[in-house]
Design a protein around this motif. Structure first.
Motif, mmCIF file in Angstrom:
data_model
loop_
_atom_site.group_PDB
_atom_site.id
_atom_site.type_symbol
_atom_site.label_atom_id
_atom_site.label_comp_id
_atom_site.label_asym_id
_atom_site.label_seq_id
_atom_site.Cartn_x
_atom_site.Cartn_y
_atom_site.Cartn_z
ATOM 1 N N THR A 261 38.772 18.848 33.584
ATOM 2 C CA THR A 261 38.435 17.480 33.959
ATOM 3 C C THR A 261 39.302 17.167 35.166
ATOM 4 O OG1 THR A 261 40.173 16.457 32.647
ATOM 5 C CG2 THR A 261 38.069 16.861 31.532
ATOM 6 N N PHE A 262 39.097 16.045 35.800
ATOM 7 C CA PHE A 262 39.952 15.729 36.947
ATOM 8 C C PHE A 262 41.368 15.367 36.513
ATOM 9 C CE2 PHE A 262 35.789 15.149 39.062
ATOM 10 C CZ PHE A 262 35.983 16.121 40.039
ATOM 11 N N GLU A 263 41.544 15.112 35.246
ATOM 12 C CA GLU A 263 42.895 14.791 34.767
ATOM 13 C C GLU A 263 43.693 16.047 34.444
ATOM 14 O OE1 GLU A 263 40.109 12.972 33.683
ATOM 15 O OE2 GLU A 263 40.749 11.567 35.240
ATOM 16 N N GLU A 264 43.027 17.003 33.804
ATOM 17 C CA GLU A 264 43.770 18.201 33.428
ATOM 18 C C GLU A 264 42.838 19.389 33.200
ATOM 19 O OE1 GLU A 264 45.788 17.668 29.747
ATOM 20 O OE2 GLU A 264 43.959 17.233 28.642
ATOM 21 N N THR A 265 43.480 20.569 33.147
ATOM 22 C CA THR A 265 42.715 21.784 32.943
ATOM 23 C C THR A 265 43.325 22.583 31.807
ATOM 24 O OG1 THR A 265 41.956 21.950 35.222
ATOM 25 C CG2 THR A 265 42.112 23.997 34.007
ATOM 26 N N GLU A 266 42.445 23.066 30.958
ATOM 27 C CA GLU A 266 42.906 23.940 29.880
ATOM 28 C C GLU A 266 42.598 25.371 30.307
ATOM 29 O OE1 GLU A 266 41.551 24.424 25.338
ATOM 30 O OE2 GLU A 266 41.521 22.362 26.095
ATOM 31 N N TYR A 267 43.597 26.228 30.338
ATOM 32 C CA TYR A 267 43.388 27.581 30.847
ATOM 33 C C TYR A 267 42.692 28.460 29.840
ATOM 34 C CZ TYR A 267 46.693 25.919 34.287
ATOM 35 O OH TYR A 267 47.304 25.177 35.245
ATOM 36 N N ASN A 268 42.022 29.458 30.360
ATOM 37 C CA ASN A 268 41.313 30.425 29.525
ATOM 38 C C ASN A 268 42.318 31.333 28.806
ATOM 39 O OD1 ASN A 268 39.251 31.913 28.412
ATOM 40 N ND2 ASN A 268 38.132 32.137 30.340
ATOM 41 N N THR A 269 41.807 32.066 27.862
ATOM 42 C CA THR A 269 42.637 33.030 27.143
ATOM 43 C C THR A 269 42.853 34.273 28.009
ATOM 44 O OG1 THR A 269 40.616 33.877 26.194
ATOM 45 C CG2 THR A 269 41.876 32.325 24.842
ATOM 46 N N LEU A 270 43.702 35.149 27.530
ATOM 47 C CA LEU A 270 43.921 36.435 28.209
ATOM 48 C C LEU A 270 42.680 37.320 28.052
ATOM 49 C CD1 LEU A 270 47.535 37.319 27.043
ATOM 50 C CD2 LEU A 270 46.826 36.550 29.317
ATOM 51 N N PRO A 271 42.407 38.143 29.009
ATOM 52 C CA PRO A 271 43.081 38.340 30.301
ATOM 53 C C PRO A 271 42.574 37.412 31.398
ATOM 54 C CG PRO A 271 41.315 39.936 30.067
ATOM 55 C CD PRO A 271 41.296 39.107 28.817
ATOM 56 N N TYR A 272 41.573 36.551 31.032
ATOM 57 C CA TYR A 272 40.848 35.797 32.076
ATOM 58 C C TYR A 272 41.720 34.752 32.763
ATOM 59 C CZ TYR A 272 37.450 38.166 29.254
ATOM 60 O OH TYR A 272 36.797 39.140 28.557
ATOM 61 N N LYS A 273 42.791 34.334 32.068
ATOM 62 C CA LYS A 273 43.703 33.353 32.654
ATOM 63 C C LYS A 273 44.209 33.815 34.019
ATOM 64 C CE LYS A 273 48.138 32.706 31.151
ATOM 65 N NZ LYS A 273 49.181 32.353 30.170
ATOM 66 N N PHE A 274 44.306 35.132 34.209
ATOM 67 C CA PHE A 274 44.854 35.672 35.469
ATOM 68 C C PHE A 274 43.766 36.215 36.399
ATOM 69 C CE2 PHE A 274 48.433 35.962 32.509
ATOM 70 C CZ PHE A 274 49.380 35.244 33.227
ATOM 71 N N GLU A 275 42.506 35.943 36.070
ATOM 72 C CA GLU A 275 41.423 36.510 36.895
ATOM 73 C C GLU A 275 40.533 35.394 37.432
ATOM 74 O OE1 GLU A 275 39.466 39.564 34.568
ATOM 75 O OE2 GLU A 275 41.212 40.881 34.657
ATOM 76 N N ALA A 276 41.110 34.550 38.293
ATOM 77 C CA ALA A 276 40.345 33.444 38.873
ATOM 78 C C ALA A 276 39.296 33.963 39.848
ATOM 79 C CB ALA A 276 41.293 32.489 39.591
ATOM 80 N N GLY A 277 38.139 33.358 39.810
ATOM 81 C CA GLY A 277 37.092 33.711 40.778
ATOM 82 C C GLY A 277 36.302 34.937 40.355
ATOM 83 N N THR A 278 35.218 35.211 41.090
ATOM 84 C CA THR A 278 34.422 36.406 40.799
ATOM 85 C C THR A 278 35.254 37.638 41.081
ATOM 86 O OG1 THR A 278 32.324 35.314 41.277
ATOM 87 C CG2 THR A 278 32.372 37.713 41.483
ATOM 88 N N PRO A 279 35.408 38.494 40.092
ATOM 89 C CA PRO A 279 36.258 39.682 40.315
ATOM 90 C C PRO A 279 35.541 40.754 41.131
ATOM 91 C CG PRO A 279 35.333 39.739 38.119
ATOM 92 C CD PRO A 279 34.845 38.452 38.741
ATOM 93 N N ASN A 280 36.252 41.826 41.394
ATOM 94 C CA ASN A 280 35.702 42.962 42.137
ATOM 95 C C ASN A 280 34.880 43.808 41.158
ATOM 96 O OD1 ASN A 280 35.200 45.133 43.736
ATOM 97 N ND2 ASN A 280 37.312 45.424 44.401
ATOM 98 N N ILE A 281 33.711 43.306 40.816
ATOM 99 C CA ILE A 281 32.911 43.843 39.703
ATOM 100 C C ILE A 281 32.618 45.342 39.887
ATOM 101 C CG2 ILE A 281 30.697 43.643 38.489
ATOM 102 C CD1 ILE A 281 30.651 40.664 39.571
ATOM 103 N N ALA A 282 32.045 45.684 41.035
ATOM 104 C CA ALA A 282 31.590 47.069 41.234
ATOM 105 C C ALA A 282 32.761 48.051 41.229
ATOM 106 C CB ALA A 282 30.821 47.174 42.553
#
Lengths: 407, 150
Positions: A261-282
């Motif tokens: 929300t614009f007030e706050e963000t709840e982070y994802n669980t591991l390992p996704y917490k450290f993988e912001a954005g579209t990863p290097n899929i291929a």
């Protein structure tokens, strides 16, 4: 060494059939990056031809296929280094980003002014500069454990530098400039005795030996895919789950959140917490294919074969008058760094290239190591599982010829 | 064995590499500038003695590859007796030759420096040949005490 299927392996690497300046390629720059087997190339082509879409997002078929392959690559990495859980495998750009990630998350959260970070004198710049940046931000102090003239860590000096002020030990598993393999289990035990976590820079070690992060008991392990016969642009940070969970995120963006929300963000669980954005899929999927390929050969077999190559190369090199090997550690990976009397490494590199031989000439991103050995640069032949004794003979003959030409 | 390299490593280059000319510290130098190529670690110190606007003496110290050693050795020979402007003109012509901007090597203008023309086919080695001249340029312009190819 005789049972190792090197000719079969060579046939799997299309680039090894290239001619360089009308001569068969002798690729001995594997410490910089390794060539790719057809299986890795095919996996990427297949993905883009049949299965590609973004991961973790859509309900449509292609997104599911891509996600399955992407997550399956994570499991392959986990099994390859024997991590306890998929959650401990973070995909990054390479070993460099993995180390920067730890510096800017774990480091910023836990390291304060006056604290010490301990590295060694044989580090690659990627395991020096991120800590210098962190020290600049926090007022922490970078301590450097010395090496000796054989290129080995002086372990007693290292142990003396482990103090109550030390908050992190970050050390290379195998040196890229010297080939030295550090006594990492001993290092980790000494650090853990004082509750200090240890990061291992495994960029060079990972393609040459079996790495078992649970057996090592390291807290972080960083490596690049492109040195493991995988694509460039992908690497791995392994971290113990308890440490990763306590760490703040690295970058903000999509995929790393659970709720915004614009007030706050709840982070994802591991390992996704450290993988912001579209990863290097291929390339992640390509790395998975490289691991499948290596498992088909066996890392222990590769290590034994390469030990034979290094022993042969060392023995041959020592017979060349005026050649000095830089890095003569007892425990050493398949790297032969050397200098020649009165012939600069850049001349060596250009001359060998004209014979189809690719070696690295330079400081190997380890300027402090060059300073220590009082050389501006070295020439470095670094071997991989697809190299042969015959190629080492070509290298040695080339070195002897260029010495003659220089007179 | 190294036939492909004959254009790059001419005998003159081997000769200057083995026996660099003007390889000495100049005690009473008017200009002293360090040149450094961080990519390969080549490092040289250039000394100039000036007589008005004329370079009356040039010498150097340092270590580098055969190309960079021959380049600085040849340069110290050729600039002796030249005015600052003549040396700067030579730098420009040499630079054009080394980077391949001037396709024809103008032998009349460049003289024996033409032995270094081979570097233009080896992009990774161009800086080895030009380091000496960048250092000279800095010395003539009385710039900072150290110059880098980067």
């Amino acid at each position: 060494m005789t049972n190792f299927p090197v000719e079969k392996i060579r046939a799997d690497f299309p680039i090894l059939a290239e001619k360089i300046r009308n001569k068969p390629l002798v690729y001995l720059d594997n410490a910089a990056t390794c060539q790719k087997p057809q299986a890795v190339i095919d996996s990427i082509v297949h993905l883009y031809s049949h299965d590609y879409a973004n991961v973790h997002r859509g309900v449509h078929t292609l997104s599911v296929r891509s996600t399955d392959q992407f997550e399956s690559a994570r499991t392959k990495v986990k099994d390859f280094i024997n991590a306890a859980s998929d959650k401990e495998i973070i995909f990054v750009k390479g070993a460099t980003e993995a180390i920067n990630l730890v510096a800017q998350t774990y480091g910023k959260a836990n390291i304060k002014a006056g604290d010490e970070i301990l590295i060694s004198a044989m580090e690659h710049h990627s395991n020096i500069v991120p800590w210098q940046i962190l020290c600049g931000q926090t007022g922490a102090i970078l301590k450097v454990a010395p090496i000796d003239l054989r290129g080995e860590l002086i372990y007693d000096d290292f142990e003396q530098l482990v103090s109550d002020k030390t908050k992190l030990v970050s050390i290379v598993h195998m040196s890229n400039a010297l080939g030295s393999i550090n006594p990492v289990k001993q290092i980790i035990a000494a650090a853990h005795a004082k509750n200090i976590p240890v990061l291992l820079d495994g960029a060079q070690a990972i393609p040459h030996m079996t790495v078992d992060v649970q057996d090592l008991d390291c807290d972080f392990y960083a490596f690049s895919g492109h040195k493991l016969y995988g694509p460039s642009g992908v690497g791995v940070l392994y971290g113990k789950q308890t440490l990763l969970e306590a760490m703040p995120p690295y970058q903000g963006g999509g995929d790393m959140i659970r709720k915004v929300t614009f007030e706050e963000t709840e982070y994802n669980t591991l390992p996704y917490k450290f993988e912001a954005g579209t990863p290097n899929i291929a390339d992640v999927i390509g790395l998975g294919a490289a691991i499948d390929y290596l498992n088909g050969i066996g890392m222990d077999h590769i290590a034994a074969y390469e030990a034979g190559l290094l022993a042969y190369a060392t023995e041959q090199a020592l017979q060349i008058k005026g050649l000095r090997i830089i890095g003569e550690a007892t425990y050493k990976g398949a790297i032969l760094s050397f200098v020649l009397d009165k012939i600069h490494p850049h001349d060596i590199g250009t001359m060998l290239d004209s014979l189809g031989i690719a070696v690295r000439a330079g400081h190997h991103c380890a300027m402090p190591v060059m300073d220590f050995f009082q050389v501006p640069a070295t020439a470095r032949a670094s071997f991989a599982m697809y190299n042969t004794q015959a190629e080492i003979d070509v290298l040695m003959k080339g070195i002897e010829s260029l010495i003659e030409v220089f007179g | 064995m190294f036939d492909d390299l004959r254009d790059l490593y001419q005998e003159v280059i081997f000769d200057h590499n083995r026996n660099p000319r003007n390889f000495r510290v100049m005690e009473n130098a008017d200009r002293q500038v360090e040149g450094f190529n961080p990519l390969c670690g080549d490092r040289l110190t250039l000394f100039l003695k000036m007589d008005g606007s004329v370079i009356s003496d040039a010498s150097f110290q340092g270590s580098g590859c055969a190309i960079s050693t021959a380049s600085v050795s040849l340069m110290t020979e050729i600039v002796k007796g030249k005015t600052e402007q003549e040396a700067e003109d030579l730098f420009e012509k040499f630079h054009e030759m080394a980077t391949g901007k001037d396709e024809e090597v103008n032998l009349e203008a460049i003289g024996k420096l033409a032995v270094l023309a081979g570097v233009r086919d080896y992009p990774a080695r161009v800086k080895c040949a030009t380091l000496a001249w960048h250092t000279l340029d800095a010395a003539l312009k009385n710039q900072a005490e150290s110059v880098s190819t980067e």
